[in-house]
Design an enzyme around this catalytic site. Structure first.
Site, PDB file in Angstrom:
ATOM      1  N   CYS A 125      47.078  59.569  92.483  1.00 13.57           N
ATOM      2  CA  CYS A 125      48.500  59.823  92.219  1.00 13.57           C
ATOM      3  C   CYS A 125      48.825  61.314  92.119  1.00 13.57           C
ATOM      4  O   CYS A 125      49.976  61.722  92.282  1.00 13.57           O
ATOM      5  CB  CYS A 125      48.942  59.116  90.944  1.00 13.57           C
ATOM      6  SG  CYS A 125      48.769  57.334  91.070  1.00 13.57           S
TER       7      CYS A 125
ATOM      8  N   HIS B 139      55.737  62.654  88.824  1.00 15.28           N
ATOM      9  CA  HIS B 139      55.154  61.442  89.405  1.00 15.28           C
ATOM     10  C   HIS B 139      55.871  60.249  88.789  1.00 15.28           C
ATOM     11  O   HIS B 139      56.095  60.201  87.589  1.00 15.28           O
ATOM     12  CB  HIS B 139      53.658  61.403  89.084  1.00 15.28           C
ATOM     13  CG  HIS B 139      53.005  60.132  89.489  1.00 15.28           C
ATOM     14  ND1 HIS B 139      53.204  59.556  90.720  1.00 15.28           N
ATOM     15  CD2 HIS B 139      52.157  59.303  88.818  1.00 15.28           C
ATOM     16  CE1 HIS B 139      52.502  58.446  90.803  1.00 15.28           C
ATOM     17  NE2 HIS B 139      51.866  58.264  89.661  1.00 15.28           N
TER      18      HIS B 139
ATOM     19  N   ASN C  83      55.638  52.806  91.552  1.00 18.27           N
ATOM     20  CA  ASN C  83      54.628  53.868  91.639  1.00 18.27           C
ATOM     21  C   ASN C  83      54.049  53.878  93.047  1.00 18.27           C
ATOM     22  O   ASN C  83      53.330  52.962  93.436  1.00 18.27           O
ATOM     23  CB  ASN C  83      53.538  53.594  90.590  1.00 18.27           C
ATOM     24  CG  ASN C  83      52.477  54.682  90.540  1.00 18.27           C
ATOM     25  OD1 ASN C  83      52.381  55.514  91.438  1.00 18.27           O
ATOM     26  ND2 ASN C  83      51.670  54.657  89.495  1.00 18.27           N
TER      27      ASN C  83
HETATM   28  O1  UT7 Z   1      50.007  56.435  88.649  1.00 15.88           O
HETATM   29  C1  UT7 Z   1      48.869  56.573  87.881  1.00 15.88           C
HETATM   30  C2  UT7 Z   1      49.210  56.662  86.501  1.00 15.88           C
HETATM   31  N1  UT7 Z   1      49.568  55.366  86.003  1.00 15.88           N
HETATM   32  C3  UT7 Z   1      50.142  55.302  84.856  1.00 15.88           C
HETATM   33  O2  UT7 Z   1      50.418  56.338  84.322  1.00 15.88           O
HETATM   34  C4  UT7 Z   1      50.407  53.981  84.253  1.00 15.88           C
HETATM   35  C5  UT7 Z   1      50.291  54.130  82.781  1.00 15.88           C
HETATM   36  N2  UT7 Z   1      50.531  52.925  82.018  1.00 15.88           N
HETATM   37  C6  UT7 Z   1      51.714  52.295  81.954  1.00 15.88           C
HETATM   38  O3  UT7 Z   1      52.647  52.633  82.641  1.00 15.88           O
HETATM   39  C7  UT7 Z   1      51.877  51.214  80.916  1.00 15.88           C
HETATM   40  O4  UT7 Z   1      50.728  51.194  80.091  1.00 15.88           O
HETATM   41  C8  UT7 Z   1      52.090  49.793  81.524  1.00 15.88           C
HETATM   42  C9  UT7 Z   1      53.481  49.683  82.126  1.00 15.88           C
HETATM   43  C10 UT7 Z   1      51.015  49.529  82.553  1.00 15.88           C
HETATM   44  C11 UT7 Z   1      51.988  48.742  80.414  1.00 15.88           C
HETATM   45  O5  UT7 Z   1      52.858  49.044  79.340  1.00 15.88           O
HETATM   46  P1  UT7 Z   1      52.319  49.025  77.815  1.00 15.88           P
HETATM   47  O6  UT7 Z   1      53.482  49.255  76.964  1.00 15.88           O
HETATM   48  O7  UT7 Z   1      51.182  49.985  77.737  1.00 15.88           O
HETATM   49  O8  UT7 Z   1      51.839  47.526  77.641  1.00 15.88           O
HETATM   50  P2  UT7 Z   1      50.384  46.959  77.334  1.00 15.88           P
HETATM   51  O9  UT7 Z   1      49.463  47.229  78.470  1.00 15.88           O
HETATM   52  O10 UT7 Z   1      49.966  47.396  75.968  1.00 15.88           O
HETATM   53  O11 UT7 Z   1      50.673  45.406  77.308  1.00 15.88           O
HETATM   54  C12 UT7 Z   1      51.530  44.821  76.337  1.00 15.88           C
HETATM   55  C13 UT7 Z   1      51.538  43.320  76.571  1.00 15.88           C
HETATM   56  C14 UT7 Z   1      50.151  42.709  76.697  1.00 15.88           C
HETATM   57  O12 UT7 Z   1      50.177  41.465  76.038  1.00 15.88           O
HETATM   58  P3  UT7 Z   1      49.571  41.297  74.542  1.00 15.88           P
HETATM   59  O13 UT7 Z   1      48.131  41.688  74.674  1.00 15.88           O
HETATM   60  O14 UT7 Z   1      50.367  42.246  73.704  1.00 15.88           O
HETATM   61  O15 UT7 Z   1      49.803  39.869  74.256  1.00 15.88           O
HETATM   62  C15 UT7 Z   1      49.993  42.474  78.174  1.00 15.88           C
HETATM   63  O16 UT7 Z   1      49.105  41.405  78.471  1.00 15.88           O
HETATM   64  O17 UT7 Z   1      52.212  43.020  77.807  1.00 15.88           O
HETATM   65  C16 UT7 Z   1      51.403  42.126  78.589  1.00 15.88           C
HETATM   66  N3  UT7 Z   1      51.675  42.340  80.006  1.00 15.88           N
HETATM   67  C17 UT7 Z   1      52.683  41.734  80.650  1.00 15.88           C
HETATM   68  N4  UT7 Z   1      53.611  40.851  80.238  1.00 15.88           N
HETATM   69  C18 UT7 Z   1      54.524  40.447  81.136  1.00 15.88           C
HETATM   70  C19 UT7 Z   1      51.033  43.158  80.880  1.00 15.88           C
HETATM   71  N5  UT7 Z   1      51.615  43.089  82.097  1.00 15.88           N
HETATM   72  C20 UT7 Z   1      52.648  42.214  81.980  1.00 15.88           C
HETATM   73  C21 UT7 Z   1      53.625  41.747  82.870  1.00 15.88           C
HETATM   74  N6  UT7 Z   1      54.544  40.869  82.414  1.00 15.88           N
HETATM   75  N7  UT7 Z   1      53.689  42.144  84.162  1.00 15.88           N
END
Ligand code: UT7
Length: 324
Positions: free
Chosen positions: A114, A251, A281
């Protein structure tokens, strides 16, 4: 004489197919609401069957050359930032040369995921300042849809396809931060973080293409601090501070990372070019896409001071300070 690598043309290409968040609700345990609130993404473009990274790059390159009022034979070098090449080799850049009908000069790819476009810009700047090339096409192009695990809701809803291209030309400047062109860059990588974002296949390991794997939350927690620090470092190398910035061109991974970085830099969101809602992304394509859209919208104007920053797999991260 102070040489500067000055941006004279920008263009982008997005594949025709637009996929709204609601489409994922049909096959995954996810909602439009979750994707919007956690990432800021509303829709993304996916390449058509058979549509390749090099083809998208060629479309974007034509548009950038048109704006620069240059022909393909004017270009000395093509640098493509991509992690999703058409083939393991040859480089996408040489395919772009062929697609453009370019029979002179040289081309090669840069792979910093990225952050690839930032690394490619710094590289093109070095080529220009060292006299290797006077006119360089710098392209970010990706087909991340090809490395998605469509059963993994935590990754496949976040990425999209597209390409953006920038023409850089050698011009004489005064050496001050008032010059147009690339004023400074800051590059970083640290392989200890590799498990946070990687593809689980490759030529010398599995012999397969593999699928993208990401620990989103730990990466999120690394992103804001590292992005603000690299942006500040690049500004410092140019003898500037964030007060001088007209536009952050970040980004486009997650609106919350974009907002957090702007806040840490002490800049309001009306100084940030945001396209994540429409593109998702697109990895190395995301910054040139945002630049092109920012110019087309009339946000970015000649003389504006831009800081572009990105982080991704590696981890690799960096920033470029550029006066448009
Ligand atoms: O380009 C390279 C760089 N990439 C990045 O910078 C990406 C960085 N990360 C992010 O953008 C965020 O971490 C995400 C958007 C990927 C996720 O957001 P988050 O606020 O960090 O959520 P999380 O991973 O802590 O997940 C929260 C909950 C989890 O459930 P539990 O464990 O709390 O029950 C996940 O399983 O959301 C769940 N979850 C979803 N729920 C519905 C994960 N993906 C989904 C989904 N729909 N698509």
């Amino acid at each position: 004489m102070n040489l500067r690598a000055v941006a004279t043309g920008i263009g982008h290409y997005l594949p025709e197919r637009i996929v709204p968040n609601s489409e994922f609700e049909k096959t995954l345990d996810t909602t439009d609401e979750w994707i919007r609130t956690r990432s800021g993404i509303e829709r993304r473009h996916f390449a058509a069957e058979g549509e390749t990274t090099s083809q998208m790059a060629v479309h974007a390159a034509h548009r950038a050359l048109e704006m620069a009022e240059l022909g393909v034979d004017d270009i000395d070098a093509v640098i493509v930032a991509t992690s999703t090449p058409d083939l393991t080799f040859p480089s996408v850049a040489t395919m772009v040369q062929e697609g453009l009908g370019m029979t002179r000069g040289f081309g090669y790819d840069v792979q910093a995921v990225c952050a690839g476009f930032i690394f490619a810009l710094a590289n093109a700047n070095g080529m220009i300042l060292s006299g290797q090339a006077e006119k360089v096409l710098v392209i970010g192009a990706e087909t991340f849809s090809r490395i998605m695990d469509w059963t993994d809701r935590s990754t496949c809803v976040l990425f999209g396809d597209g390409a953006g291209a920038l023409v850089l030309e050698a011009r004489t400047g005064s050496g001050s931060a008032e010059d147009r062109g690339i004023l400074a860059s800051d590059l970083n990588s640290d392989g200890r973080y590799r498990d946070m974002l990687y593809v689980d296949g490759g030529v010398s390991s599995t012999g397969t293409t593999g699928k993208l794997r990401m620990q989103g939350n730990p990466l999120f927690r690394q992103a804001v601090g590292k992005l603000a620090a690299t942006a500040d470092a690049a500004l410092g190398k140019a003898g500037l501070t964030s007060d001088a910035v007209d536009w952050i061109v970040p980004h486009q991974a997650n609106i919350r990372i974009i907002q957090g970085t702007a806040k840490k830099m002490g800049l309001p969101m009306d100084k940030v070019v945001v396209t994540v809602q429409d593109h998702g992304n697109t990895s190395a394509a995301s910054i040139p896409l945002a630049l092109s859209v920012g110019v087309a919208r009339g946000q970015i104007k000649p003389g504006d001071l831009l800081v572009a920053e990105a982080i991704g797999g590696g981890l690799a991260w960096g920033a470029v300070v550029l006066r448009w």
